[in-house]
Scaffold this motif. Structure first.
Motif, PDB file in Angstrom:
ATOM      1  N   LEU A 145      -0.989   2.988   8.371  1.00  0.00           N
ATOM      2  CA  LEU A 145      -0.809   1.732   9.015  1.00  0.00           C
ATOM      3  C   LEU A 145      -0.302   1.395  10.434  1.00  0.00           C
ATOM      4  CD1 LEU A 145       1.154   0.478   5.796  1.00  0.00           C
ATOM      5  CD2 LEU A 145      -1.114  -0.008   6.315  1.00  0.00           C
ATOM      6  N   PHE A 146       0.507   2.335  10.995  1.00  0.00           N
ATOM      7  CA  PHE A 146       0.952   2.500  12.281  1.00  0.00           C
ATOM      8  C   PHE A 146      -0.192   2.606  13.266  1.00  0.00           C
ATOM      9  CE2 PHE A 146       5.679   4.193  11.872  1.00  0.00           C
ATOM     10  CZ  PHE A 146       6.053   2.789  11.622  1.00  0.00           C
ATOM     11  N   GLU A 147      -1.113   3.630  12.824  1.00  0.00           N
ATOM     12  CA  GLU A 147      -2.373   3.775  13.654  1.00  0.00           C
ATOM     13  C   GLU A 147      -3.302   2.402  13.523  1.00  0.00           C
ATOM     14  OE1 GLU A 147      -4.312   7.338  12.032  1.00  0.00           O
ATOM     15  OE2 GLU A 147      -2.962   8.700  13.440  1.00  0.00           O
ATOM     16  N   GLU A 148      -3.235   1.959  12.265  1.00  0.00           N
ATOM     17  CA  GLU A 148      -4.044   0.597  12.292  1.00  0.00           C
ATOM     18  C   GLU A 148      -3.683  -0.488  13.266  1.00  0.00           C
ATOM     19  OE1 GLU A 148      -4.465  -0.320   8.245  1.00  0.00           O
ATOM     20  OE2 GLU A 148      -5.392   1.622   7.588  1.00  0.00           O
ATOM     21  N   GLU A 149      -2.425  -0.569  13.255  1.00  0.00           N
ATOM     22  CA  GLU A 149      -1.818  -1.563  13.754  1.00  0.00           C
ATOM     23  C   GLU A 149      -1.652  -1.570  15.442  1.00  0.00           C
ATOM     24  OE1 GLU A 149       2.103  -4.672  13.911  1.00  0.00           O
ATOM     25  OE2 GLU A 149       2.067  -3.215  12.450  1.00  0.00           O
ATOM     26  N   SER A 174       0.877  -1.292  -0.056  1.00  0.00           N
ATOM     27  CA  SER A 174      -0.044  -0.011   0.011  1.00  0.00           C
ATOM     28  C   SER A 174       0.834   1.338   0.013  1.00  0.00           C
ATOM     29  CB  SER A 174      -0.906  -0.064   1.192  1.00  0.00           C
ATOM     30  OG  SER A 174      -0.177  -0.122   2.516  1.00  0.00           O
ATOM     31  N   VAL A 175       1.850   1.131   0.603  1.00  0.00           N
ATOM     32  CA  VAL A 175       2.991   2.267   0.473  1.00  0.00           C
ATOM     33  C   VAL A 175       3.649   2.632  -0.752  1.00  0.00           C
ATOM     34  CG1 VAL A 175       5.117   3.316   1.461  1.00  0.00           C
ATOM     35  CG2 VAL A 175       3.452   2.144   3.027  1.00  0.00           C
ATOM     36  N   GLN A 176       3.797   1.252  -1.366  1.00  0.00           N
ATOM     37  CA  GLN A 176       4.475   1.540  -2.757  1.00  0.00           C
ATOM     38  C   GLN A 176       3.473   2.006  -3.731  1.00  0.00           C
ATOM     39  OE1 GLN A 176       7.765   0.125  -3.869  1.00  0.00           O
ATOM     40  NE2 GLN A 176       6.968   1.627  -5.244  1.00  0.00           N
ATOM     41  N   ARG A 177       2.017   1.684  -3.506  1.00  0.00           N
ATOM     42  CA  ARG A 177       0.853   2.554  -4.582  1.00  0.00           C
ATOM     43  C   ARG A 177       1.023   3.719  -4.237  1.00  0.00           C
ATOM     44  NH1 ARG A 177      -1.357  -2.600  -2.916  1.00  0.00           N
ATOM     45  NH2 ARG A 177      -2.879  -1.583  -1.227  1.00  0.00           N
ATOM     46  N   LEU A 207       4.536   8.322   3.326  1.00  0.00           N
ATOM     47  CA  LEU A 207       4.693   8.423   4.727  1.00  0.00           C
ATOM     48  C   LEU A 207       3.434   8.695   5.182  1.00  0.00           C
ATOM     49  CD1 LEU A 207       6.097   9.183   7.435  1.00  0.00           C
ATOM     50  CD2 LEU A 207       6.161  11.562   6.629  1.00  0.00           C
ATOM     51  N   LYS A 208       2.319   9.271   4.521  1.00  0.00           N
ATOM     52  CA  LYS A 208       1.066   9.397   4.991  1.00  0.00           C
ATOM     53  C   LYS A 208       0.448   7.884   5.323  1.00  0.00           C
ATOM     54  CE  LYS A 208      -3.523  11.214   3.782  1.00  0.00           C
ATOM     55  NZ  LYS A 208      -4.219  10.132   3.484  1.00  0.00           N
ATOM     56  N   GLN A 209       0.927   7.007   4.134  1.00  0.00           N
ATOM     57  CA  GLN A 209       0.340   5.582   4.374  1.00  0.00           C
ATOM     58  C   GLN A 209       0.894   4.968   5.379  1.00  0.00           C
ATOM     59  OE1 GLN A 209      -2.305   4.306   2.826  1.00  0.00           O
ATOM     60  NE2 GLN A 209      -1.908   2.306   3.794  1.00  0.00           N
TER      61      GLN A 209
END
Length: 384
Positions: free
Chosen positions: A256-260, A19-22, A250-252
């Motif tokens: 991801l940090f928030e989700e985990e 998702s970060v790559q995208r 970075l936004k993504q």
């Protein structure tokens, strides 16, 4: 081995989430347009918990080393004396940067593979009260040591008025850090390690105490002038062209940090560390560091009866797996496994299994599955 299936297990760069790559591949936008202001306003509050600070985290286009140099240029006045704690190759880099600016540099060396003892720094500072800044490496990438920066900060501020400046490049985002509560004055990291991004960004957070020093520093600087970055960030901008693709990523990452959940992120890294260490202990292959000093983001292994480079060659040839070798006097004597960022316990089981295969291929009398089984048991026990 399939094409386009590399296995990257070095302590940076690290694998990037799909998702970060995208996100990184999004079309460009105007770097002075409202979209970029909105992007920075979204990122700004989400970075603070990663650093454990209420201060704004400044973002520069550049490598982690650019962040280290930025800290030196802004926090050290001409004529100041500084102390650099050296526990490996990246502590030495701080020394080299200071010396490049003709700063009088005290060097405190610690044996590679060991963490610095706060009481030793306390004794040194008592003998050198004139020191104005102390530099330390949180995770020493070259050895897999995690230094006790919380305790070091306490000692520095009890003994002196010096700033305490920390290189967190290979662990921020993978280990808990409380910059404000621990009284760290400048904390630096880079994008390509636990932050799960390509190389090209460096991040710095600065305490109120450090800002007082930065604002009165008359050392000339243009690109690395932190006051410019602080002023521009207040209005949702950067003083120079930002690395927009990396800001999208970075936004993504922060989402991801928030989700985990950051506590879960840190627990995952600790589990991977323990799985890796118990695997090599089961294989009877020595580790460079003791358990107490071991970093959750990288493990260094120091074999006594085989060539680490031969192991690395087999892994590359048979699996397209890359693990790291040693640096400086440890070159050819150790190998290092990165387990940070977009990396899971499943990845470590795969990595350990591949290493067991490669050990067998170079003639080591290992029991296949022994290390993997130990790692599985560690995972089943919750990491203990």
């Amino acid at each position: 081995m399939l094409p386009d299936q590399p296995f990257l297990r070095i302590p940076g760069p690290t694998p990037i989430p799909p998702s970060v790559q995208r996100a990184v591949n999004q079309p460009m936008i105007g770097h002075r347009d409202q979209e970029t202001k909105d992007l920075l306003h979204t990122i700004k509050p989400k970075l603070k918990p990663v650093f454990g600070t209420e201060q704004d985290v400044l973002i520069l286009a550049g490598s982690g080393t650019a962040g280290l140099e930025t800290a030196v240029v802004n926090a050290v006045h001409p004529g100041d004396e500084v102390l650099v704690i050296v526990t490996g190759a990246f502590g030495s880099r701080f020394v080299q940067i200071c010396q490049a600016y003709q700063i009088e540099t005290h060097r405190f060396d610690v044996e590679w593979g060991e963490a610095v003892k706060p009481e030793a720094i306390e004794a040194y500072l008592k003998q050198h009260p004139e020191i104005k800044a102390v530099f330390a490496t949180f995770c020493e990438t070259s050895t897999g040591v995690l230094n006790p920066v919380k305790e070091l900060a306490r000692v520095v501020h009890q003994q002196t008025d010096a700033l305490f400046i920390v290189d967190g490049v290979s662990c921020v985002g993978g280990v808990a850090v409380e910059m404000d509560d621990w009284d760290i004055d400048i904390l630096i990291t880079g994008s390509q390690k636990a932050m799960m991004l390509p190389a090209g960004l460096t991040f710095l957070a600065v305490s109120e105490r450090a800002w007082e020093v930065v604002e009165t520093n008359d050392r000339p600087s243009f690109y690395f002038d932190l006051t410019k970055y602080r002023k521009q960030l207040e209005s949702g901008a950067t003083p120079f062209t930002p690395a927009l693709s990396l800001l999208f990523g970075l936004k993504q990452v922060l989402e991801l940090f928030e989700e985990e959940g950051l506590e879960t992120v840190f627990a995952r890294h600790k589990l991977m560390k323990n799985m890796t260490r118990t695997a090599f202990q089961a294989l009877d292959i020595p580790l460079l560091t003791c358990d107490e000093a071991a970093s959750p983001t990288v493990t260094a292994i120091k074999p006594e009866d085989f060539d680490p480079e031969a192991l690395r060659r087999v892994l590359k040839r048979d699996f397209d797996m890359t693990i790291a070798g040693g640096q400086q006097h440890l070159k050819g004597r150790i190998f290092r496994i990165g387990h940070m960022g977009y990396c899971s316990p499943a990845d470590m089981l795969q990595t350990i299994s591949m290493i067991e295969y490669a050990l067998h291929k170079i003639g080591q009398p290992v029991e296949l599955g022994c290390g993997t089984r130990a790692a599985q048991k560690t995972m089943l026990s919750g990491g203990s």
